[in-house]
Design a protein around this motif. Structure first.
Motif, PDB file in Angstrom:
ATOM      1  N   ARG A 251      -0.016   7.367   3.886  1.00 13.48           N
ATOM      2  CA  ARG A 251       0.055   6.839   5.256  1.00 13.48           C
ATOM      3  C   ARG A 251       1.057   5.702   5.362  1.00 13.48           C
ATOM      4  O   ARG A 251       1.883   5.681   6.283  1.00 13.48           O
ATOM      5  N   SER A 252       0.993   4.747   4.438  1.00 19.52           N
ATOM      6  CA  SER A 252       1.882   3.586   4.522  1.00 19.52           C
ATOM      7  C   SER A 252       3.317   3.914   4.151  1.00 19.52           C
ATOM      8  O   SER A 252       4.254   3.297   4.664  1.00 19.52           O
ATOM      9  N   THR A 253       3.511   4.889   3.276  1.00 18.17           N
ATOM     10  CA  THR A 253       4.863   5.214   2.834  1.00 18.17           C
ATOM     11  C   THR A 253       5.606   6.060   3.853  1.00 18.17           C
ATOM     12  O   THR A 253       6.765   5.776   4.206  1.00 18.17           O
ATOM     13  N   PHE A 254       4.941   7.072   4.368  1.00 18.29           N
ATOM     14  CA  PHE A 254       5.609   8.039   5.262  1.00 18.29           C
ATOM     15  C   PHE A 254       5.183   7.909   6.719  1.00 18.29           C
ATOM     16  O   PHE A 254       5.586   8.747   7.545  1.00 18.29           O
TER      17      PHE A 254
ATOM     18  N   GLY B 168      -8.130   9.113  -3.982  1.00 20.53           N
ATOM     19  CA  GLY B 168      -8.553   8.640  -2.660  1.00 20.53           C
ATOM     20  C   GLY B 168      -7.618   7.593  -2.090  1.00 20.53           C
ATOM     21  O   GLY B 168      -7.251   7.643  -0.901  1.00 20.53           O
ATOM     22  N   PHE B 169      -7.218   6.619  -2.908  1.00 16.32           N
ATOM     23  CA  PHE B 169      -6.265   5.605  -2.439  1.00 16.32           C
ATOM     24  C   PHE B 169      -4.918   6.232  -2.090  1.00 16.32           C
ATOM     25  O   PHE B 169      -4.274   5.834  -1.111  1.00 16.32           O
ATOM     26  N   LEU B 170      -4.495   7.205  -2.876  1.00 12.79           N
ATOM     27  CA  LEU B 170      -3.201   7.839  -2.624  1.00 12.79           C
ATOM     28  C   LEU B 170      -3.208   8.602  -1.306  1.00 12.79           C
ATOM     29  O   LEU B 170      -2.230   8.564  -0.547  1.00 12.79           O
ATOM     30  N   LEU B 171      -4.305   9.268  -1.000  1.00 12.79           N
ATOM     31  CA  LEU B 171      -4.382  10.057   0.230  1.00 12.79           C
ATOM     32  C   LEU B 171      -4.582   9.197   1.471  1.00 12.79           C
ATOM     33  O   LEU B 171      -3.968   9.444   2.517  1.00 12.79           O
TER      34      LEU B 171
ATOM     35  N   SER C 231      -7.369  -2.870  -6.896  1.00 13.57           N
ATOM     36  CA  SER C 231      -8.318  -1.815  -7.263  1.00 13.57           C
ATOM     37  C   SER C 231      -7.612  -0.649  -7.938  1.00 13.57           C
ATOM     38  O   SER C 231      -8.139  -0.044  -8.888  1.00 13.57           O
ATOM     39  N   VAL C 232      -6.416  -0.330  -7.478  1.00 11.38           N
ATOM     40  CA  VAL C 232      -5.639   0.739  -8.092  1.00 11.38           C
ATOM     41  C   VAL C 232      -5.210   0.340  -9.507  1.00 11.38           C
ATOM     42  O   VAL C 232      -5.234   1.162 -10.432  1.00 11.38           O
ATOM     43  N   VAL C 233      -4.822  -0.913  -9.682  1.00  8.83           N
ATOM     44  CA  VAL C 233      -4.458  -1.396 -11.017  1.00  8.83           C
ATOM     45  C   VAL C 233      -5.648  -1.290 -11.973  1.00  8.83           C
ATOM     46  O   VAL C 233      -5.508  -0.875 -13.131  1.00  8.83           O
TER      47      VAL C 233
ATOM     48  N   GLU D 161       0.812  -1.218   0.000  1.00 10.26           N
ATOM     49  CA  GLU D 161       0.000   0.000   0.000  1.00 10.26           C
ATOM     50  C   GLU D 161       0.843   1.264   0.000  1.00 10.26           C
ATOM     51  O   GLU D 161       0.283   2.365  -0.102  1.00 10.26           O
ATOM     52  N   GLY D 162       2.154   1.103   0.146  1.00 14.35           N
ATOM     53  CA  GLY D 162       3.031   2.261   0.146  1.00 14.35           C
ATOM     54  C   GLY D 162       3.684   2.472  -1.197  1.00 14.35           C
ATOM     55  O   GLY D 162       3.193   3.218  -2.041  1.00 14.35           O
TER      56      GLY D 162
END
Length: 377
Positions: A78-81, A70-73, A283-285, A21-22
């Protein structure tokens, strides 16, 4: 022992989510946003916007872009940083919009399948149902329905402060038994899972069967299929969009159905939360695949895309309205009046610079009019 095992599980989950997710989700989201932006620009141009199918794909690309944001926010940043404070601040505002855009994306995909079903399986009966105005009207109706359906989700979660710690919790409205029973169980299963998937599957199977029957008939008749190459490309494009939607969204639907029936207790399982992370990436793909599929199948889309991206001129015989190549004949066939009148026919021949000998002109002049009509018609 239990506390140490829980700590190890949490660390494994954090590391897994940071990758899925990151990093991966953020990369796919950024690429998908760029691709959807290009798709919207190309489909809204004067070269492409006359097609009814392109109107639905344009709306689908806009909804997919909102889903990616929405997925990015809510997940990617959240998962990356490890931005928990940012996540807490935006979740209650972004989550309802994100759910609404997901539902719009689902129903627009079903709309694309229905539109192609009408065009292929009901070509004569469905003519009155396929027009640009009706397509825009359908998109507006689908959007309004999804917005009204998702209004209760605006009140499902709230921020609560306990021991000077801010957390996201289910509100009193969201924990109401009637809300959990209707919105999270029965209505979700009917309107989000059963109806759109049934429509998509029926349309997809019917289209494949009809295309197979047409292809088989043309083989028996020995008819060439070169003229239908562009139409076949669009059919494969839309079938691919539907196929990728089913492939990526079916696991997500299964998880949401299990969540609606088993309740939030399912999130205590480590495998279930990892499975959810994989579903989010799928879902992002799905939301990022439209540009790639269009660029692969539609030659006209590629030509217009090169025109916008690389300033490459379109072919000289590229028709802006239909996208077909016009064949200009150097010799004009004579009409019936020219055939019936030898004098007019000779004048027509001179105007087009035909290389006819005197003997041919004499033979044509002495040929009866009936023979001439048979020869040139």
């Amino acid at each position: 022992m239990n506390s140490s095992s829980d700590t190890v599980s949490d660390l494994r989950l954090v590391a897994f989510k940071r990758i899925m997710e990151g990093y991966l989700l953020c990369i796919v989201c950024i690429c998908g946003l760029l691709g959807n932006a290009l798709t919207c620009v190309i489909l809204s141009s004067r070269f492409m916007r006359t097609s009814i199918t392109n109107i639905y794909i344009f709306a689908l690309s806009c909804a997919s872009s909102c889903v990616l944001i929405g997925f990015l926010l809510t997940h990617g940043i959240r998962s990356t940083f490890q931005a928990e404070n940012f996540y807490l601040y935006i979740f209650t505002k972004v989550f309802p919009i994100h759910v609404t855009c997901l539902l719009i994306q689902i129903y627009l995909t079903a709309t694309v399948a229905v539109d192609r079903f009408i065009l292929i399986c009901l070509p004569f009966r469905g003519r009155k149902w396929r027009s640009p105005k009706r397509a825009v009207f359908v998109v507006i109706c689908v959007t309004l329905f999804c917005i009204l359906y998702c209004v209760p989700f605006w009140f499902e979660y709230e921020l609560s402060i306990t021991n000077n710690e801010t957390t996201i919790s289910v509100s009193n409205f969201g924990s109401n038994k009637l809300f959990r029973l209707l919105m999270r169980k029965y209505l979700y299963f009917i309107f989000v899972f059963l109806i759109p998937l049934t429509i998509i599957l029926i349309c997809k199977i019917s289209i494949i069967y009809k295309l197979y029957a047409i292809r088989k008939r043309k083989r028996l008749l020995g008819t060439s299929m070169k003229r239908n190459r562009s139409s076949n490309a669009i059919n494969f494009l839309l079938l691919s969009i539907v196929f990728i939607f089913l492939l990526t969204q079916l696991p997500y639907f299964v998880f949401n159905v299990l969540y609606s029936w088993l309740g939030p207790s399912i999130m205590a399982n480590l495998l279930a939360r990892q499975y959810l992370s994989i579903n989010n990436l799928l879902s992002v793909v799905n939301a990022s695949s439209t540009f790639i599929l269009y660029a692969f199948f539609d030659r006209k889309f590629r030509q217009v895309g090169q025109y916008f991206l690389f300033c490459r001129p379109l072919p000289a015989n590229f028709d802006a309205h239909t996208g077909t190549r016009k064949i200009k004949s150097s010799v004009m066939l004579p009409n019936s009046r020219s055939i019936n009148s030898p004098h007019r026919f000779r004048e027509h021949v001179k105007r087009n610079n035909l290389d006819l000998t005197k003997e041919k002109l004499i033979s044509i002049n002495h040929t009866p009019p009936i023979v001439q009509e048979e020869k040139y018609n």
